[in-house]
Each structure stands twice: as structure tokens, then as C-alpha cells.
Write an enzyme that holds these catalytic residues in place. Structure first.
Site, PDB file in Angstrom:
ATOM      1  N   VAL B  41      37.174  32.219 -29.701  1.00 39.04           N
ATOM      2  CA  VAL B  41      35.922  32.950 -29.482  1.00 39.04           C
ATOM      3  C   VAL B  41      34.998  32.727 -30.680  1.00 39.04           C
ATOM      4  O   VAL B  41      33.820  32.412 -30.538  1.00 39.04           O
ATOM      5  CB  VAL B  41      36.185  34.454 -29.263  1.00 39.04           C
ATOM      6  CG1 VAL B  41      34.866  35.205 -29.148  1.00 39.04           C
ATOM      7  CG2 VAL B  41      37.029  34.667 -28.016  1.00 39.04           C
ATOM      8  N   ASP B 210      -1.217   9.038  -4.947  1.00 35.39           N
ATOM      9  CA  ASP B 210      -1.476   7.985  -3.955  1.00 35.39           C
ATOM     10  C   ASP B 210      -0.857   8.317  -2.615  1.00 35.39           C
ATOM     11  O   ASP B 210      -0.003   9.189  -2.512  1.00 35.39           O
ATOM     12  CB  ASP B 210      -0.802   6.691  -4.422  1.00 35.39           C
ATOM     13  CG  ASP B 210      -1.709   5.868  -5.276  1.00 35.39           C
ATOM     14  OD1 ASP B 210      -2.701   6.415  -5.749  1.00 35.39           O
ATOM     15  OD2 ASP B 210      -1.398   4.678  -5.464  1.00 35.39           O
ATOM     16  N   LYS B 232      -8.589   9.995  -0.516  1.00 38.18           N
ATOM     17  CA  LYS B 232      -9.835  10.631  -0.083  1.00 38.18           C
ATOM     18  C   LYS B 232     -11.002  10.303  -1.010  1.00 38.18           C
ATOM     19  O   LYS B 232     -12.118  10.761  -0.797  1.00 38.18           O
ATOM     20  CB  LYS B 232      -9.639  12.147   0.002  1.00 38.18           C
ATOM     21  CG  LYS B 232      -8.571  12.490   1.026  1.00 38.18           C
ATOM     22  CD  LYS B 232      -8.650  13.907   1.516  1.00 38.18           C
ATOM     23  CE  LYS B 232      -7.639  14.147   2.622  1.00 38.18           C
ATOM     24  NZ  LYS B 232      -6.687  15.203   2.275  1.00 38.18           N
ATOM     25  N   GLY B 263       3.707   5.729  -5.793  1.00 36.12           N
ATOM     26  CA  GLY B 263       4.982   5.224  -5.305  1.00 36.12           C
ATOM     27  C   GLY B 263       5.455   4.111  -6.224  1.00 36.12           C
ATOM     28  O   GLY B 263       4.661   3.507  -6.933  1.00 36.12           O
ATOM     29  N   ASP B 265       6.722   1.899  -9.185  1.00 33.99           N
ATOM     30  CA  ASP B 265       6.496   1.938 -10.623  1.00 33.99           C
ATOM     31  C   ASP B 265       5.033   1.607 -10.879  1.00 33.99           C
ATOM     32  O   ASP B 265       4.480   0.720 -10.243  1.00 33.99           O
ATOM     33  CB  ASP B 265       7.400   0.916 -11.324  1.00 33.99           C
ATOM     34  CG  ASP B 265       7.209   0.914 -12.826  1.00 33.99           C
ATOM     35  OD1 ASP B 265       7.956   1.638 -13.501  1.00 33.99           O
ATOM     36  OD2 ASP B 265       6.315   0.206 -13.327  1.00 33.99           O
ATOM     37  N   MET B 347       3.334  -6.518  -0.635  1.00 28.55           N
ATOM     38  CA  MET B 347       1.983  -6.578  -0.052  1.00 28.55           C
ATOM     39  C   MET B 347       1.748  -7.924   0.632  1.00 28.55           C
ATOM     40  O   MET B 347       0.671  -8.519   0.522  1.00 28.55           O
ATOM     41  CB  MET B 347       0.929  -6.360  -1.153  1.00 28.55           C
ATOM     42  CG  MET B 347       1.054  -4.990  -1.793  1.00 28.55           C
ATOM     43  SD  MET B 347      -0.061  -4.766  -3.192  1.00 28.55           S
ATOM     44  CE  MET B 347       0.763  -5.705  -4.458  1.00 28.55           C
TER      45      MET B 347
END
Lengths: 261, 421
Positions: B41, B210, B232, B263, B265, B347
Site C-alpha cells: 500500500v 470536407d 457549401k 478524409g 491524410d 482520383m
């Protein structure tokens, strides 16, 4: 299936531990460690993450496996299968991502052959994160649209080196060299010999993400000299983006483990 | 801290009708604290006292090896004998932790006489102070006092610390300098977010997110956190990025902690460096939390390693947003085709057929395996396996749309049989 589904007894989870700070582990990676009955851990795995393991969990440091009749990797595969067959929840924890020079697929295939189910939990790869933490983006709009990651553990003139350095020089990508500290002089010479300009920026990031991260930057023809004294693990970036190198961009308190008992 | 600790002690009342304890944080730096007893203890208590800067004296005929080590190193004083009441002279705090109830009673009484608060390891009701289950996180101390139920207190403490490190508790009260943190949110699965990312988001005053940022993270934001949805903002690549940079700088200058959440890195086709340059130009502090790049994590979850011993020791990640031959393209497709590693195309759905043709033209085998993984790691993930020559037609036939990752190389053939367990 969700990464967080409970680990079943007899299952092996390959967990990518990221570049070194346990805070850069994933939520799923931590959950796996918390559930593990046994952990097989590399010397590059984030040691702080072991604090999440249960008090009864067995931790095996596989970097200390003796060389014997089997290579260490064969022995690791055996241990994964052995422990899983005993009904234990096995976590294989290593630095970075298990599938980027991590030999993770060899472990997955060994388990599959033995009928042991596996789960792969990706990690933050040092190839991208170590440069990032030194302020170096591996891609940058208008400058470079890709990056190539190579292993530098074999020198360019070695017959087992399967890399086409001429093609790599020509590809127009940022070049990231992992495990290349010892062979950096030879790799730099090879790139110069294939026409990469001598003034191409280069940077070596040692212990990226650790509190004692160290960055050395120089042109390609001088980077090997500049990196003298650097010990592995280190990541080398060669290309225009390397000129953005700074000592650190890491958060001021990235570690999440502060005094958690 | 206060809020958390109070909830712990004003919960269900003590069944015996005792008043709850009054929580307090003792500042013990340079003050004498006496620990009577040298067993386990005592060993558990002493390091915390030393962290608090206390001058610790241990009184016990025998101590554990760890305590002996601390005494030998001069970190504590060790009176190697039984307890005497005079040991408490000059003390601010006392812990009675022997396994002898009579000794503990003697310590209690001596402390009571001297008006020193005293913890008893053997009898909480007889003690004048209790040790909470405690832990520290980010400069904050979490302390839980139960009704002398140490296991329950420890379990609650663990849950609170877990919630803190998960970012489930609002820790923004912690004074942090304003600035911008670029945070990589990973490929989409909320469990593939890093702990540091969760923490950064939990500490943010403003989150600029994003379309591909992990939505679950945003659902946990406190109501007063400003969420700026980049989708937006005004259209057009350049204009939109300028607007993002402007928002980051403006909010940070207004004293806010701003998180730029994306999203993957931020440095892998994330335009993160443009944001860093904008912050630096404005003198705004900026830091980076790397994320799991989809280029690596999505194939990984689909069972495809980017490298494999004896097969390939290199890989290249490339943006396919421009077709080969485009005047703005920075990619040398001819040389790239001659590299021997795995290719990962991001992409590239739109230009996949043209890229495949260029790769074959410059030397990659037409039957090289190719995997297309759309919405990787998400519940709606779809995967098509084909070859370089079949790539364009396969994408069209399956109706695959961005976001998708295309992996080219023999490693695609390794994907099965393991799958995901």
C-alpha cells in the site's frame, strides 16, 4: 464488418501501430490491444500502447527471437498460429502499417493456411506521417502529383535489389525511402547517376513522431553526409517537397497516455 | 475536474448515513508527509506523493525493495523502526498503511491530536481522509471517491480517463493557444480515426470539414462548436481553397482552436500544405495530425498489401485527376510504367481507361491484375477485380463512381482467401 467487433478467441489481429506515438494509433487498434490475451510486438511498435493491454496479457517481443532453424519471420508465423490455436486472442502489433514493408501478408497467409481467422487493422504509415510531422507534404499541388515509397534495405548494386532507379528518377514523383539509413550514400549516388539533379532537396526524418524527432535537410549530393550519425528508424524524402522541411509540425502534446494507470 | 469529482461523491448517499467527504486538492510541494508502513500500500502511495513534490518520510522496520530503492536514491527518508507519535511533528499529511491495526490506531490518534488529516489503509471509517482513485490526463487530475469501494472507484476512474482520451468529454476548458491543426480523418470507417485526431476534434472551437471527413466524428461535436462545411463554400477549385484558407486564418486570429478535418491524410492530395502556407503567411500557429491515407488503408482492409516480400518492394501513389498527355500533368507515365512496384491511383476513375492504356503502351503487361475499390472501408464499399486492359470497361459495367482507389500490380492477386475476419 466493423473493426471494433469483439476479437473472437482463436483470432489473430494485425494492428498497424503508426509511426511511434501511441496517439497515432487508431480507435480500432486500441480496442484490439485492450482485448488481447497475447501480443506479439516488434521493436518499432509504439511501446506506450502496451499500457492498454490487460494485466493478464502476455507480451512477446519478437525482435528478440533467437535465430535458429527457422528465420525469425517463420517463427513469428508459427507463434501466431500456436497461440491462436490455443484459443487466445492474438494481436500482432508493429510500427507503421502492416502492409507497407511490414510482411503482414505473409502472416495473414500463414494463418489462413492453418485455418486461423485474421483481421487487418491498418495503421498510419511512417512513409507519409514522418515527413508530414517534419512539415513535408509528399504531394503538393502544382509541384508533384504522386510519391513513390521504396525499401532501402538492399543497396542498389545488390543483385537482389529489384528496383529500377532510372524509372524512379524519371517518374516525377516524390521519393520516400524507408529502411535506408545505412545505404543512403549508395542510394543517393545511384539517383545522381541516373540523372536526378544534384541540387534536388532531400530530408531525413529520424524517429518521426517521437519526442526526440530529428530532421536533417540537404541537397541530394550532400544528404548522406548531412545524415551522418542518424540511427534507424528514419525516413528519407527526396524531391522538391523536401525543401519544406522544418524541425517539427507535431502537436505540442500528441501523446495520449499521460500518466494513465 | 471539479464537476467530475463532485458527481462521484454526491451520488448515492452512504448507506450508514455518513456525510460525504469534502473533495480537495492538496498542494504538498516541500511539505512533510509521513507514511507509516513499508508494504505494497505504501509503495503504491509514495510515487504519487513524490509527483506532488512532498517531502516523504516512511516509518517502518521493513520496506519493499522498491521503497528501499527510493530511500537509497535519496528520494524519500526512511526511519527504519517502529512508529512513534513524535514522527508526526511538523507533518501536513499522514498515511497509516501498516498491516497492524494497533499501529494504525496509534497513528490515527497521534494525527488527530495534532490536527493532521490521516488516511487509514485498514479502516476508512476511522480515517479523517480518503485517497481517491486518480489519474492524470492532459494536465488535468481526475479523482473519484466512492463510498469506500476502491474497485468501483477505480473502474469509474478508468472509464472517465478512457472517455477523455477518446475525446468524448469536452476538454476545451483546458487553456490551449489558438491555432490551426490539420487533422487526417482516415479512409472513412470511424474506427480508423486516430486517437490524436479524436482528441484534436474534441478540443476544437471550429471544425472545417470536407465531404470525405468521417461524419461520425462530426456528430459528437458540442453544440457550440462551429462546423464549417467546405462543400457549401463557393464553387471552383481555386476559389474554394482560398475561402478555406481565409476561414482558417480568420477564426484562429479570433482566438479559436481550429481543426481542418479531411478524409485520408492532409498531405496526400489533401492540399494541406497550401493551408500551412496560408497560416504561416498570417502568423497563425499550425500543427499536423497525420491520418491513415486511403491509398494504403483501403487496399489494406481489402486484403491487398502494397508490398510483399519476393513480389514487390516499392509502390507509387499517384493522382489520376489529369489524363496522360494533359499539358498540366506532372506525371511521367512512361517512366512510371517502367517502375516495378505496385501503383495506387487516386482520383482516377474518370481517366482510368486512358491511364491503363498508357501503362500498357509503356511496358506494363495487359493482364496485370487491377482492383477498383469504391467507398473503401465504408458499409457501401464495392470492389471490382480486373486487368489493365479490362479496366475501363469494368468500371463502366459496374457503374463505379468516385471516391475510388485503383490498385495495379500482382499484389492484387493476394487479396484472398483471407478477406476480413
Amino acid at each position: 464488418m466493423s473493426s471494433l467487433a469483439p476479437l473472437e478467441p482463436g483470432c489473430v489481429a494485425l494492428v498497424g501501430g503508426g509511426p511511434g506515438d501511441a496517439g497515432l494509433m487508431t480507435v480500432a487498434g486500441r480496442a484490439a490491444i485492450e482485448q488481447a490475451d497475447v501480443l506479439l510486438v516488434d521493436h518499432l511498435a509504439p511501446t506506450g500502447a502496451l499500457a492498454w493491454a490487460g494485466p493478464a496479457a502476455e507480451v512477446i517481443d519478437v525482435s528478440k527471437l533467437p535465430r535458429g532453424a527457422f528465420t525469425p519471420q517463420e517463427r513469428i508465423n508459427e507463434l501466431l498460429v500456436e497461440h491462436a490455436r490455443r484459443g487466445r486472442r492474438v494481436v500482432r502489433l508493429k510500427g507503421g502499417d502492416s502492409f507497407v514493408f511490414g510482411r503482414g501478408k505473409e502472416e495473414v497467409l500463414a494463418c489462413a493456411e492453418a485455418g486461423v481467422p485474421t483481421r487487418v487493422i491498418p495503421g498510419v504509415t511512417s512513409a507519409v506521417a514522418a515527413p508530414a510531422l517534419a512539415g513535408i507534404p509528399v504531394t503538393h499541388r502544382g509541384l508533384v502529383h504522386g510519391f513513390s515509397v521504396i525499401s532501402g534495405h538492399v543497396p542498389p548494386d545488390d543483385p537482389t535489389c529489384g528496383l529500377d532507379y532510372a524509372a524512379l528518377v524519371g517518374a516525377g514523383t516524390s521519393l520516400v525511402v524507408l529502411m535506408g539509413v545505412a545505404n543512403l550514400p549508395a542510394i543517393a549516388d545511384e539517383l545522381l547517376a541516373h540523372g536526378m539533379p544534384a541540387d534536388t532537396p532531400a530530408a531525413v526524418v529520424a524517429r518521426g513522431g517521437h519526442p526526440d524527432q530529428e530532421v536533417r535537410a540537404a541537397s541530394l549530393d550532400r544528404i548522406a553526409a548531412a545524415a551522418t550519425g542518424i540511427e534507424p528508424p528514419a525516413v528519407t524524402v527526396i524531391g522538391e517537397v523536401a525543401r519544406f522541411a522544418v524541425p517539427t509540425l507535431a502537436p505540442t502534446h500528441p501523446t495520449l497516455l499521460e500518466e494513465i494507470r | 475536474m471539479g464537476r467530475v469529482a463532485e458527481r462521484g461523491v454526491t451520488g448515492p448517499g452512504d448507506p450508514a448515513g455518513h456525510a460525504p467527504p469534502y473533495p480537495v486538492g492538496l498542494r504538498l510541494e516541500g511539505r512533510r508527509v509521513v507514511v507509516v508502513g513499508g508494504g505494497h500500500v505504501a509503495q503504491r502511495r509514495v510515487p504519487t506523493l513524490l509527483t506532488a513534490g512532498a517531502e516523504v518520510t516512511v516509518v517502518a522496520p521493513d520496506v519493499t525493495p522498491a521503497l528501499e530503492g527510493l530511500a537509497g536514491g535519496g528520494e524519500i527518508s526512511w526511519e527504519r523502526r517502529g512508529f512513534r507519535a513524535a514522527d508526526l511533528d511538523g507533518a501536513w499529511y499522514v498515511i497509516a498503511a501498516t498491516n497492524d491495526a494497533e499501529v494504525n490506531v496509534a497513528v490515527s490518534e497521534a494525527a488527530e491530536e495534532r490536527r493532521i488529516f490521516c488516511v487509514r489503509s485498514d479502516d476508512g471509517l476511522a480515517a479523517t481522509a480518503w485517497t481517491p482513485a486518480s489519474g492524470r490526463y492532459a494536465g488535468m487530475t481526475v479523482a473519484v471517491l466512492g463510498n469506500r469501494e476502491p474497485r468501483r472507484s477505480a473502474a469509474i476512474r478508468d472509464q472517465l480517463l478512457g472517455a477523455l482520451r477518446d475525446g468524448l468529454v469536452d476538454v476545451r476548458a483546458e487553456a490551449r493557444a489558438p491555432g490551426v491543426t490539420l487533422v487526417g480523418g482516415g479512409p472513412g470507417d470511424p474506427e480508423l480515426v486516430t486517437l490524436a485526431a479524436r482528441r484534436a476534434v474534441a478540443e476544437a472551437d471550429v471544425v472545417v470539414a470536407d465531404r470525405l471527413a468521417p461524419r461520425e466524428l462530426l456528430g459528437e461535436l458540442a453544440p457550440d462548436v462551429e462546423l464549417v462545411d467546405v462543400t457549401k463554400l463557393p464553387r471552383g477549385r481555386a476559389a474554394q481553397q482560398e475561402e478555406i484558407n481565409r476561414v482558417l486564418v480568420e477564426r484562429a486570429r479570433a482566438g479559436k482552436r481550429v481543426v481542418r478535418l479531411k478524409g485520408g491524410d492532409n498531405f496526400v492530395f489533401g492540399r494541406g500544405f497550401e493551408e500551412i502556407e496560408a497560416c504561416r503567411a498570417a502568423g497563425v500557429p499550425v500543427e499536423v495530425v497525420p491520418g491513415l491515407s486511403s491509398a494504403i488503408a483501403v487496399p489494406g482492409r481489402a486484403g491487398i498489401p502494397l508490398t510483399h516480400r519476393g513480389m514487390t518492394h516499392e509502390f507509387t501513389v499517384i493522382s489520376g485527376h489529369l489524363p496522360p498527355g494533359h499539358p498540366d500533368s506532372l506525371v511521367e507515365w512512361e517512366a512510371l510504367a517502367r517502375t516495378r512496384g505496385t501503383l495506387v491511383l487516386l482520383m482516377a476513375v474518370q481517366n482510368a481507361a486512358a491511364i491503363a492504356a498508357a501503362l500498357v503502351e509503356h511496358g506494363r503487361a495487359a493482364d496485370t491484375p487491377v482492383a477498383v475499390i469504391a467507398d473503401g472501408t465504408m458499409p457501401v464499399e464495392r470492389e471490382v477485380v480486373t486487368t489493365l486492359e479490362g479496366l475501363g470497361a469494368a468500371i463502366e459495367a459496374a457503374g463505379l463512381r468516385p471516391p475510388a482507389i485503383i490498385v495495379v500490380g500482382d499484389v492484387v492477386g493476394l487479396a484472398r482467401p483471407d478477406g476480413e475476419g
